[in-house]
Design an enzyme around this catalytic site. Structure first.
Site, mmCIF file in Angstrom:
data_model
loop_
_atom_site.group_PDB
_atom_site.id
_atom_site.type_symbol
_atom_site.label_atom_id
_atom_site.label_comp_id
_atom_site.label_asym_id
_atom_site.label_seq_id
_atom_site.Cartn_x
_atom_site.Cartn_y
_atom_site.Cartn_z
ATOM 1 N N THR A 36 0.817 -1.208 0.000
ATOM 2 C CA THR A 36 0.000 0.000 0.000
ATOM 3 C C THR A 36 0.855 1.264 0.000
ATOM 4 O O THR A 36 0.554 2.236 -0.702
ATOM 5 C CB THR A 36 -0.944 0.005 1.217
ATOM 6 O OG1 THR A 36 -1.844 -1.105 1.112
ATOM 7 C CG2 THR A 36 -1.749 1.292 1.299
ATOM 8 N N THR A 44 -4.407 -0.832 -4.326
ATOM 9 C CA THR A 44 -3.037 -1.351 -4.252
ATOM 10 C C THR A 44 -3.003 -2.788 -4.747
ATOM 11 O O THR A 44 -2.034 -3.219 -5.381
ATOM 12 C CB THR A 44 -2.522 -1.292 -2.803
ATOM 13 O OG1 THR A 44 -2.382 0.070 -2.420
ATOM 14 C CG2 THR A 44 -1.187 -2.002 -2.661
ATOM 15 N N ASN A 45 -4.088 -3.523 -4.484
ATOM 16 C CA ASN A 45 -4.080 -4.959 -4.726
ATOM 17 C C ASN A 45 -4.155 -5.359 -6.195
ATOM 18 O O ASN A 45 -3.955 -6.527 -6.523
ATOM 19 C CB ASN A 45 -5.224 -5.608 -3.941
ATOM 20 C CG ASN A 45 -5.133 -5.292 -2.464
ATOM 21 O OD1 ASN A 45 -4.078 -4.899 -1.964
ATOM 22 N ND2 ASN A 45 -6.235 -5.441 -1.759
ATOM 23 N N THR A 98 34.243 -38.850 -14.118
ATOM 24 C CA THR A 98 33.004 -39.060 -13.384
ATOM 25 C C THR A 98 33.375 -39.345 -11.935
ATOM 26 O O THR A 98 34.305 -40.109 -11.670
ATOM 27 C CB THR A 98 32.197 -40.241 -13.956
ATOM 28 O OG1 THR A 98 32.998 -41.421 -13.937
ATOM 29 C CG2 THR A 98 31.757 -39.947 -15.392
ATOM 30 N N SER A 119 46.742 -13.572 -2.082
ATOM 31 C CA SER A 119 46.999 -13.794 -0.667
ATOM 32 C C SER A 119 47.817 -12.668 -0.072
ATOM 33 O O SER A 119 48.703 -12.113 -0.731
ATOM 34 C CB SER A 119 47.737 -15.120 -0.465
ATOM 35 O OG SER A 119 48.087 -15.303 0.883
ATOM 36 N N SER A 120 47.514 -12.366 1.185
ATOM 37 C CA SER A 120 48.304 -11.372 1.904
ATOM 38 C C SER A 120 49.531 -11.992 2.552
ATOM 39 O O SER A 120 50.398 -11.273 3.045
ATOM 40 C CB SER A 120 47.431 -10.720 2.989
ATOM 41 O OG SER A 120 47.017 -11.701 3.933
ATOM 42 N N LYS A 150 50.458 -16.066 -5.122
ATOM 43 C CA LYS A 150 49.247 -16.881 -5.205
ATOM 44 C C LYS A 150 48.136 -16.100 -5.922
ATOM 45 O O LYS A 150 47.934 -14.924 -5.663
ATOM 46 C CB LYS A 150 48.777 -17.259 -3.806
ATOM 47 C CG LYS A 150 47.671 -18.304 -3.759
ATOM 48 C CD LYS A 150 47.441 -18.758 -2.306
ATOM 49 C CE LYS A 150 46.462 -19.913 -2.243
ATOM 50 N NZ LYS A 150 45.094 -19.505 -2.532
#
Length: 476
Positions: free
Chosen positions: A103, A143-144, A189, A320-321, A326
């Site tokens: 609404t 509204t509906n 697989t 990476s830190s 990496k």
């Protein structure tokens, strides 16, 4: 009252709103009452445009029926056209998640359109004795029927964007499939060696999955083009002109450019959120497929030395830190996370659709919130996957071909010639001794060299046209 404020009234009483605002008292109350997410209606132009489209169609229908004066209708139509063109988005500040079955969203649209229409007519904002948000802009509506109709139009717009993104992704996979068409590798697989295939075939599968999702989304969009406009409160059309629904939907289709139709049973359409559940389910299907593809890309690029390392993904960020050099598969990881979100959003949509009671579902706001997040995030993720990852993938050709030569999985192709038991014995012997399969076959007199070369041709096993390639497993 200070110059920067004006007083507006509703059934609850008076409330001061900013004098410069196009929204009014209902919107101001909703801004106070609903403060849950950081998503505002104005953040989604397609939603605001859809609301304006519905209001414009309603005004034109009411004008034709003689229920709205030409002057008022013209001003409302002009205001709606401005909003549909992207204007006044900042005047839709309400949280997408709200009580009241939408609404407040409808009221917000009524107020903004009314106040802009008043200006167009040469009057002050808030002068609702001349043009009223409810009496005129919301004439013959509820509204509906307005809110779900606007939601559906909005979702169609976002679905089309995701369809286009999936089409672009499919083309990216298709180009890679062509590029990798002659690169032989081992299929797997259950993460174990299976039989040979080409890397091109593997990427063609991803192309097909993207296209399948694209096509199912197109199908689901059609469900959203049936609306309950004119049904008003519960679908019975109370307070509406009997000719209004047909006129309104005709204008709705004309303005939106979409083949919108009226629901055969507007009472059912007002309470049933099945179309939203269907769309959400297709979005989940697309998300699951994309996540599976990204799992594969991460596996195929794993390593680079201690993993499969069959392909290389483009390096887009340091990984990476603490570990220098990496590089991580960050784009597929991003898509995985968006997929997880979409799967969760689907559960929200499911519960919200199930939670409705009797003639209305009050939980459509969280449905549209969830679907819009899924659609916008998936669209962005798909485009990022295509441009930031797939288009830059390269293949480690020699490594892939070595994997085929050293695999014992190729004995599967020999079953018709020497039988399952003999193949199993050769496979176990090759695994235990490290000797190539072809060497064992020829050395023990099971097959001649020319038979081995024919039966174990990787191109033959992968379904490619024959060439002068050499049988796998002949050397170390």
């Amino acid at each position: 009252m200070p110059d920067h404020l004006r007083t507006e009234r509703d059934s609850l009483g008076e409330l001061a709103v900013p004098a410069h605002a196009y929204y009014g008292v209902h919107t101001a109350r909703a801004m106070t009452n609903f403060r849950v997410t950081d998503s505002r209606m104005g953040d989604y132009p397609a939603l605001i445009g859809a609301l304006a489209t519905v209001k414009q169609a309603a005004a034109q229908a009411n004008r034709d029926l003689g229920l709205l004066t030409p002057a008022r209708a013209s001003a409302i139509v002009a205001a709606c056209a401005e909003i549909r063109a992207g204007g006044l988005l900042d005047q839709f500040p309400i949280d997408l998640v709200q009580g009241g079955a939408g609404t407040s969203s409808n009221m917000n649209a009524n107020e903004v359109i009314a106040n802009r229409a008043l200006e167009i007519m040469g009057f002050e904002r808030g002068d609702h004795s001349r043009l009223d948000p409810l009496t005129h802009v919301n004439l013959g509506q509820s509204t509906n029927d307005v809110y779900p109709t606007a939601i559906k139009l909005c979702l169609v717009t976002h679905l089309r964007a995701l369809v286009a993104a999936l089409d672009r992704l499919a083309r990216s996979f298709d180009r890679k499939s062509a590029e990798f068409a002659d690169i032989i590798k081992m299929g797997r697989t259950q993460l174990q060696d299976a039989v040979p295939m080409t890397l091109g075939q593997e990427f063609a599968t991803y192309r097909t999955m993207a296209r399948e999702g694209r096509d199912r989304l197109r199908d689901s969009a059609a469900l959203l083009l049936e609306c309950n406009i004119g049904g008003t409160a519960i679908g019975t059309g109370i307070n509406g002109h009997p000719d209004y629904p047909g006129l309104a939907v005709r204008y709705l289709a004309e303005i939106s450019g979409e083949p919108v139709t009226l629901a055969a049973d507007p009472i059912a359409a007002t309470q049933d959120c099945g179309a939203f559940v269907q769309v959400s389910g297709v979005l989940k299907r697309v998300a699951v497929a994309l996540s599976k593809i990204c799992n594969d890309l991460r596996l195929l690029s794993s390593g680079p030395l201690a993993g499969l390392h069959e392909i290389d993904l483009p390096a887009v960020q340091a990984g990476s830190s603490i570990m220098p050099g990496k590089v991580n598969p960050v784009i597929p990881e991003l898509v995985n996370q968006v997929a997880f979100e979409v799967i969760g959003n689907d559960l929200t949509v499911t519960l919200a659709a199930e939670g409705g009671q009797l003639q209305l579902n009050a939980f459509e706001p969280v449905i549209v919130y969830s679907l819009l997040r899924s659609l916008t995030h998936l669209t962005a993720a798909v485009d990022t996957l295509a441009t930031g990852c797939v288009e830059g993938i390269t293949a480690n050709r020699a490594h892939l071909e070595d994997g085929v030569r050293g695999s014992i999985g190729i004995v599967t192709a020999l079953v018709p010639a020497i039988g399952y038991r003999a193949c199993a014995r050769v496979a176990k012997q090759a695994l235990a001794t490290g000797r190539p399969v072809a060497e064992i076959l020829v050395g023990e007199g099971i097959l001649r060299t020319d038979q081995v070369e024919e039966l174990l041709s990787p191109r033959r096993l992968a379904g490619l046209p024959p060439t002068a390639d050499v049988a796998v497993g002949r050397g170390a």
